[in-house]
Scaffold this motif. Structure first.
Motif, mmCIF file in Angstrom:
data_model
loop_
_atom_site.group_PDB
_atom_site.id
_atom_site.type_symbol
_atom_site.label_atom_id
_atom_site.label_comp_id
_atom_site.label_asym_id
_atom_site.label_seq_id
_atom_site.Cartn_x
_atom_site.Cartn_y
_atom_site.Cartn_z
ATOM 1 N N THR A 112 -10.726 15.480 3.610
ATOM 2 C CA THR A 112 -11.671 14.367 3.477
ATOM 3 C C THR A 112 -11.455 13.586 2.177
ATOM 4 O O THR A 112 -12.256 12.710 1.846
ATOM 5 C CB THR A 112 -13.117 14.883 3.503
ATOM 6 N N VAL A 113 -10.390 13.890 1.455
ATOM 7 C CA VAL A 113 -10.135 13.265 0.161
ATOM 8 C C VAL A 113 -9.198 12.072 0.338
ATOM 9 O O VAL A 113 -8.185 12.159 1.044
ATOM 10 C CB VAL A 113 -9.525 14.262 -0.833
ATOM 11 N N THR A 119 -8.896 10.850 8.914
ATOM 12 C CA THR A 119 -8.967 9.496 9.472
ATOM 13 C C THR A 119 -7.594 8.830 9.582
ATOM 14 O O THR A 119 -7.513 7.644 9.922
ATOM 15 C CB THR A 119 -9.876 8.601 8.620
ATOM 16 N N GLN A 120 -6.542 9.556 9.307
ATOM 17 C CA GLN A 120 -5.206 8.960 9.332
ATOM 18 C C GLN A 120 -4.897 8.395 10.719
ATOM 19 O O GLN A 120 -5.283 8.961 11.742
ATOM 20 C CB GLN A 120 -4.142 9.986 8.931
ATOM 21 N N THR A 153 -9.428 4.050 1.806
ATOM 22 C CA THR A 153 -10.340 4.967 2.505
ATOM 23 C C THR A 153 -9.641 6.039 3.334
ATOM 24 O O THR A 153 -10.276 7.010 3.727
ATOM 25 C CB THR A 153 -11.276 4.183 3.447
ATOM 26 N N VAL A 154 -8.362 5.881 3.621
ATOM 27 C CA VAL A 154 -7.700 6.783 4.559
ATOM 28 C C VAL A 154 -7.656 8.218 4.029
ATOM 29 O O VAL A 154 -7.434 8.459 2.841
ATOM 30 C CB VAL A 154 -6.278 6.277 4.891
ATOM 31 N N ALA A 174 0.871 -1.183 0.000
ATOM 32 C CA ALA A 174 0.000 0.000 0.000
ATOM 33 C C ALA A 174 0.901 1.224 0.000
ATOM 34 O O ALA A 174 1.925 1.252 0.691
ATOM 35 C CB ALA A 174 -0.920 0.014 1.212
ATOM 36 N N ASP A 175 0.545 2.234 -0.793
ATOM 37 C CA ASP A 175 1.344 3.464 -0.856
ATOM 38 C C ASP A 175 0.439 4.613 -1.267
ATOM 39 O O ASP A 175 -0.048 4.666 -2.389
ATOM 40 C CB ASP A 175 2.533 3.327 -1.803
ATOM 41 N N THR A 176 0.218 5.531 -0.358
ATOM 42 C CA THR A 176 -0.680 6.654 -0.605
ATOM 43 C C THR A 176 -0.231 7.835 0.244
ATOM 44 O O THR A 176 0.840 7.797 0.858
ATOM 45 C CB THR A 176 -2.134 6.257 -0.302
ATOM 46 N N PHE A 177 -1.050 8.892 0.280
ATOM 47 C CA PHE A 177 -0.715 10.042 1.121
ATOM 48 C C PHE A 177 -1.989 10.730 1.577
ATOM 49 O O PHE A 177 -3.084 10.458 1.066
ATOM 50 C CB PHE A 177 0.211 11.017 0.394
ATOM 51 N N VAL A 178 -1.843 11.602 2.563
ATOM 52 C CA VAL A 178 -2.963 12.415 3.048
ATOM 53 C C VAL A 178 -2.548 13.874 2.997
ATOM 54 O O VAL A 178 -1.364 14.210 3.078
ATOM 55 C CB VAL A 178 -3.385 12.007 4.474
#
Length: 237
Positions: A41-42, A119-120, A114-115, A31-35
């Motif tokens: 909320t995206v 919600t992180q 969903t993060v 898994a590899d994403t960012f906030v």
């Protein structure tokens, strides 16, 4: 080199074993994403980059990368000699960014699909890894995360490693300095990598396909041994 030695070498390569200096296992991020604080909320699952740093004025948005790795292939109790996180810098500002970053363990993991910023998950206060990403855009940065991997392996969830990469300084003073990390959704895929150094002859658990290859190589060794014994029997007879 004899066929037997060649087959043995093939088995060793499939198992990820080094003959003298130990083994290095390379894992791709699962898994590899960012906030992003400005778009709280995206969810950014499916993006080709994961951003880290602080944007410019007037809003100074904060970006944090979240990565996960599956450690389940490493047998329980295996010594972790070292671990390195390797990330490809696909963009950023300035170039080179010279961005001090902190890598921390995520408490309880995260769901890439969903993060969001809101919600992180929280991170553990220790251990942490720090580094200055000073490589130029388009190159690979390496961060020593040995203590984090050892801590995860010693904890209640040893099979899953979840990490957060954030700028060490997230104040407005750090505005305009960020990096873009290539992800598994880039074209071609360029997921972050975790390279783990294991002791000599430490053998990770194999997938079904790799196990079949190893069995085939072992079968070849057996056939060669039988043929050799048969030749020797004929000569002695």
């Amino acid at each position: 080199m004899s066929r037997r030695l060649a087959a043995a070498g093939a088995v060793a390569a499939l198992l990820g074993i080094a003959t003298a200096a130990g083994a290095a296992v390379t894992l791709e991020a699962t898994a590899d994403t960012f906030v992003d604080s400005e778009m709280a909320t995206v969810n950014f699952a499916g993006f080709s980059i994961a951003e880290v740093g602080v944007g410019g004025a007037p809003k100074y948005p904060i970006d944090r990368a979240l990565l996960a790795f599956d450690l389940g292939a490493i047998p329980a109790g295996t010594e972790i000699r070292g671990a390195r996180l390797r990330i490809l810098l696909s963009g950023g500002a300035p170039d080179p960014p010279d961005l001090p970053v902190t890598v921390a363990l995520v408490d309880g993991g995260f769901d890439e699909a969903t993060v969001t910023w809101n919600t992180q998950p929280a991170v553990l206060p220790s251990p942490i890894a720090t580094a200055v990403v000073s490589e130029t855009i388009g190159s690979v940065a390496t961060i020593d995360v040995s203590e984090l991997v050892r801590a995860q392996r010693a904890g209640p969830m040893p099979a899953v490693l979840s990490l957060r990469i954030a700028a060490s300084d997230e104040s407005t003073m750090a505005g305009g300095r960020l990096i873009e990390i290539a992800t598994s959704d880039a074209q071609p895929p360029r997921p972050p990598l975790l390279v783990i150094d294991l002791p000599e002859r430490a053998v990770p658990a194999l997938s079904g396909g790799a196990r079949m290859l190893v069995l085939a190589a072992l079968s070849t060794l057996g056939v060669l041994a039988l043929r050799r014994r048969e030749r020797e029997r004929r000569r002695s007879g």
